[in-house]
Write a protein that holds these residues in place. Structure first.
Motif, PDB file in Angstrom:
ATOM      1  N   ILE A 153       0.762  -1.070  -0.215  1.00 22.23           N
ATOM      2  CA  ILE A 153      -0.143   0.087  -0.055  1.00 22.23           C
ATOM      3  C   ILE A 153       1.051   1.121   0.032  1.00 22.23           C
ATOM      4  O   ILE A 153       1.759   1.381   0.754  1.00 22.23           O
ATOM      5  N   ASP A 154       0.504   1.860  -0.891  1.00 25.07           N
ATOM      6  CA  ASP A 154       1.354   3.424  -0.870  1.00 25.07           C
ATOM      7  C   ASP A 154       0.847   4.418   0.337  1.00 25.07           C
ATOM      8  O   ASP A 154       1.711   4.832   1.002  1.00 25.07           O
ATOM      9  N   PHE A 155      -0.462   4.675   0.309  1.00 22.76           N
ATOM     10  CA  PHE A 155      -0.693   5.534   1.391  1.00 22.76           C
ATOM     11  C   PHE A 155      -2.327   5.120   1.643  1.00 22.76           C
ATOM     12  O   PHE A 155      -2.893   4.546   0.901  1.00 22.76           O
ATOM     13  N   VAL A 156      -2.915   5.861   2.678  1.00 27.68           N
ATOM     14  CA  VAL A 156      -4.238   5.613   3.242  1.00 27.68           C
ATOM     15  C   VAL A 156      -4.846   6.866   3.160  1.00 27.68           C
ATOM     16  O   VAL A 156      -4.353   8.098   3.542  1.00 27.68           O
ATOM     17  N   LEU A 157      -6.176   6.874   2.830  1.00 26.03           N
ATOM     18  CA  LEU A 157      -7.256   7.851   2.973  1.00 26.03           C
ATOM     19  C   LEU A 157      -8.477   7.433   3.383  1.00 26.03           C
ATOM     20  O   LEU A 157      -9.001   6.735   2.799  1.00 26.03           O
ATOM     21  N   LEU A 158      -8.861   7.926   4.532  1.00 27.76           N
ATOM     22  CA  LEU A 158     -10.001   7.794   5.119  1.00 27.76           C
ATOM     23  C   LEU A 158     -11.110   9.016   5.277  1.00 27.76           C
ATOM     24  O   LEU A 158     -10.433   9.817   4.822  1.00 27.76           O
ATOM     25  N   SER A 183      -7.403   0.881  -3.562  1.00 24.66           N
ATOM     26  CA  SER A 183      -7.690   1.337  -5.122  1.00 24.66           C
ATOM     27  C   SER A 183      -6.215   1.617  -5.871  1.00 24.66           C
ATOM     28  O   SER A 183      -5.285   2.068  -5.178  1.00 24.66           O
ATOM     29  N   LYS A 184      -6.306   0.877  -6.973  1.00 20.71           N
ATOM     30  CA  LYS A 184      -5.066   1.407  -7.779  1.00 20.71           C
ATOM     31  C   LYS A 184      -5.453   2.568  -8.732  1.00 20.71           C
ATOM     32  O   LYS A 184      -6.230   2.522  -9.402  1.00 20.71           O
ATOM     33  N   ALA A 186      -3.348  10.995 -12.379  1.00 21.22           N
ATOM     34  CA  ALA A 186      -3.983  12.305 -12.745  1.00 21.22           C
ATOM     35  C   ALA A 186      -5.309  12.267 -11.671  1.00 21.22           C
ATOM     36  O   ALA A 186      -5.745  13.439 -10.984  1.00 21.22           O
ATOM     37  N   GLN A 187      -5.804  10.900 -11.215  1.00 22.30           N
ATOM     38  CA  GLN A 187      -6.715  11.276  -9.875  1.00 22.30           C
ATOM     39  C   GLN A 187      -6.024  11.319  -8.761  1.00 22.30           C
ATOM     40  O   GLN A 187      -6.881  11.948  -8.059  1.00 22.30           O
ATOM     41  N   VAL A 188      -4.829  10.956  -8.588  1.00 20.60           N
ATOM     42  CA  VAL A 188      -4.239  11.343  -7.330  1.00 20.60           C
ATOM     43  C   VAL A 188      -4.163  12.819  -7.178  1.00 20.60           C
ATOM     44  O   VAL A 188      -4.224  13.416  -5.911  1.00 20.60           O
ATOM     45  N   GLN A 189      -3.811  13.526  -8.327  1.00 20.12           N
ATOM     46  CA  GLN A 189      -3.697  14.909  -8.201  1.00 20.12           C
ATOM     47  C   GLN A 189      -5.203  15.513  -7.832  1.00 20.12           C
ATOM     48  O   GLN A 189      -5.465  16.475  -7.272  1.00 20.12           O
ATOM     49  N   THR A 225       0.949   5.095 -10.933  1.00 22.02           N
ATOM     50  CA  THR A 225      -0.279   4.541 -10.340  1.00 22.02           C
ATOM     51  C   THR A 225       0.020   4.139  -8.718  1.00 22.02           C
ATOM     52  O   THR A 225       1.110   3.929  -8.759  1.00 22.02           O
ATOM     53  N   TYR A 226      -0.815   4.564  -7.880  1.00 22.46           N
ATOM     54  CA  TYR A 226      -0.531   4.189  -6.645  1.00 22.46           C
ATOM     55  C   TYR A 226      -1.519   3.512  -5.683  1.00 22.46           C
ATOM     56  O   TYR A 226      -2.896   3.538  -6.264  1.00 22.46           O
ATOM     57  N   TYR A 227      -1.351   2.676  -5.178  1.00 23.02           N
ATOM     58  CA  TYR A 227      -2.154   1.785  -4.185  1.00 23.02           C
ATOM     59  C   TYR A 227      -2.692   2.520  -2.979  1.00 23.02           C
ATOM     60  O   TYR A 227      -1.707   2.837  -2.086  1.00 23.02           O
TER      61      TYR A 227
END
Length: 252
Positions: A105-110, A142-143, A147-150, A193-195
């Motif tokens: 996992i690259d990072f977490v968002l809750l 989520s992979k 662009a969506q990470v931005q 892409t990021y996980y």
């Protein structure tokens, strides 16, 4: 003759069954309020008492100690309790994800609203986890394309709310523009892409996080956030989370 009679009866039954019913039925219902005025059934109470006592004993078994009381309203862009939640999801879910995929996992968002209670100073129990996370939300990964990470970063900058994050660092200027962003200390590459570990509510665009709808892949871990909290509490003697610099804004 007997066969003929049997055939005739069968035809009549078939005809009757195909006939359009003409009877009209009226169904009515009424609300029955459940209040303290309703008397408990002694037989039912006797039956469930040992189960209730067993569950309460399990929920109230002391697992650790919290050095202070923590609330999601304690900070601006990040809070001690939110940081704890996100860090727990990373710590407990990453080994599961790695075992399944061979990736990390690259990072977490809750979401800020997902924290439903304070953590009180004193004993930590399984009940604490049920109070903080009473919902059945599960961890998914989520992979997500760069662009969506931005879009994710822009969303957090606009929201200016302490949505729990882990392994992600964001710095805003005075006008709330993102001027620095990094994952585990490395600047974000928007061509990658990021996980991202999140929950099954947000992955479907909950709280307006529509960027997750563009996930290239969603990996379901079959692991509830509440269970991750319990697993963490069971191996952690003392809780002492802090608000830090993972999401801050320049003042001058």
């Amino acid at each position: 003759m007997k066969f003929t009679n049997l055939l005739l009866v069968s035809v009549l039954l078939l005809a009757l069954s195909c006939k359009t019913p003409t009877d009209v039925y009226k169904i009515e219902g009424k609300n029955v309020n459940i209040t303290d005025s309703i008397q408990a059934d002694a037989r039912i109470e006797t039956f469930i008492k040992p189960y209730r006592e067993h569950i309460n004993k399990d929920l109230d078994s002391i697992l650790g100690y919290s050095v202070d009381t923590y609330s999601k309203s304690d900070g601006h862009l990040n809070t001690a309790i939110g940081n704890l939640m996100a860090d727990v999801v990373y710590q407990e879910a990453d080994p599961v994800f790695f075992k399944r995929t061979g990736a990390h996992i690259d990072f977490v968002l809750l979401n800020h609203g997902g924290i439903r209670s304070i953590i009180s100073k004193g004993a930590i129990t399984k009940r604490t986890a049920f109070e903080v996370m009473p919902f059945e939300n599960s961890i998914v990964v989520s992979k997500l394309p760069g662009a969506q990470v931005q879009e994710l970063l822009d969303y957090l900058a606009r929201a200016k709310r302490a949505h729990p994050i882990s392994k992600l660092k964001i710095l805003l200027d005075r006008e709330s523009n993102v001027i620095e962003s990094a994952v585990d200390g490395v600047a974000i590459d928007f061509n990658k892409t990021y996980y991202i570990a999140t929950n099954d509510y947000l992955i479907n665009g909950g709280d307006g996080m529509d960027f997750f709808k563009s996930s290239e892949e969603v990996i379901v871990l079959d692991y509830k956030i509440r269970n991750a909290l319990v697993d963490y509490f069971m191996k952690t003697d003392t809780l002492n989370p802090v608000a830090d610099d993972r999401f801050i804004q320049l003042k001058d």
